[in-house]
Design a protein around this motif. Structure first.
Motif, PDB file in Angstrom:
ATOM      1  N   ILE A 125      13.959 -19.037 113.314  1.00 36.80           N
ATOM      2  CA  ILE A 125      13.836 -18.666 111.903  1.00 36.80           C
ATOM      3  C   ILE A 125      15.186 -18.174 111.378  1.00 36.80           C
ATOM      4  O   ILE A 125      15.808 -17.295 111.976  1.00 36.80           O
ATOM      5  N   ASN A 126      15.645 -18.792 110.284  1.00 36.87           N
ATOM      6  CA  ASN A 126      16.894 -18.477 109.604  1.00 36.87           C
ATOM      7  C   ASN A 126      18.141 -18.602 110.480  1.00 36.87           C
ATOM      8  O   ASN A 126      19.186 -18.080 110.135  1.00 36.87           O
TER       9      ASN A 126
ATOM     10  N   LYS B 187       9.481 -23.448 106.082  1.00 35.47           N
ATOM     11  CA  LYS B 187       9.190 -22.075 106.498  1.00 35.47           C
ATOM     12  C   LYS B 187      10.364 -21.420 107.233  1.00 35.47           C
ATOM     13  O   LYS B 187      10.229 -20.906 108.335  1.00 35.47           O
ATOM     14  N   ASN B 188      11.527 -21.458 106.603  1.00 30.11           N
ATOM     15  CA  ASN B 188      12.742 -20.797 107.093  1.00 30.11           C
ATOM     16  C   ASN B 188      13.267 -21.339 108.412  1.00 30.11           C
ATOM     17  O   ASN B 188      13.981 -20.646 109.132  1.00 30.11           O
ATOM     18  N   ARG B 189      12.916 -22.562 108.757  1.00 30.14           N
ATOM     19  CA  ARG B 189      13.465 -23.219 109.940  1.00 30.14           C
ATOM     20  C   ARG B 189      14.062 -24.553 109.513  1.00 30.14           C
ATOM     21  O   ARG B 189      13.544 -25.215 108.622  1.00 30.14           O
TER      22      ARG B 189
END
Length: 183
Positions: free
Chosen positions: A176-177, A158-160
């Motif tokens: 995140i990202n 999940k973007n982590r």
């Protein structure tokens, strides 16, 4: 014997029936063949080699970066220097040394691809300073690790980026990202 180009089967591959029953318009799933300009040709074996007898001990890991025609293959090893050394193995012959870092006492290297960055983790010189490649440059990861945490690989969810703690049950994760910052 002449080769003949055929139009692609318009219904794709059908794997749930035996090959003996497949008829047009389905395609067989074929391995060891390349499709060059619509004509199948036998895939040749791998012909890439590396020769550096002066300093190499053994490779600890291989990893790829990029896609399709832009893909590069990197190998990392600990030389007798002692230095961690990354080489570009994309083409045959004598490989190009592309990055060096730290003290070469790592015995195991793990990689993580996240947000177009390829991270390298190890157990000694790379324990608190993982290295990365972003397609243009090499560098040291800018994450801030909690306490005595030593990252040793991980995964993406999940973007982590989730990092495993070496020799512990702990883990850390990025924002995140984020490719740097507090974990």
């Amino acid at each position: 014997m002449r080769t003949q180009a055929y139009p692609p089967p318009y219904l794709g591959i059908k794997d749930d029936i035996p090959l003996a029953v497949i008829e047009n318009p389905y395609a067989e799933s074929v391995r060891n063949f390349n499709l060059d300009d619509g004509v199948p040709s036998l895939r040749k074996g791998d012909s890439v080699w590396y020769n550096d007898s002066a300093s190499a001990r053994y490779f600890l890991n291989f990893s790829t970066y990029g896609v399709a025609g832009n893909q590069r293959l990197f190998g990392v090893y600990s030389d007798a220097g002692p230095t961690m050394r990354w080489v570009d193995l994309t083409t045959s012959g004598t490989a190009t040394s592309v990055h060096t870092f730290g003290i070469g006492s790592d015995d195991e290297i793990h990689t993580l691809f996240f947000n177009n960055y390829l991270f390298f983790f190890g157990e000694a010189s790379l324990a608190t300073t993982p290295q990365y490649y972003n397609g243009a440059a090499w560098g040291t990861a800018g994450y801030v690790w909690p306490g005595s945490f030593s990252p040793f690989g991980g995964g993406v969810y999940k973007n982590r980026a989730y990092f495993i703690g070496r020799n512990s049950a702990k883990y850390a994760y990025s924002e995140i990202n984020a490719i740097s910052g507090v974990t």
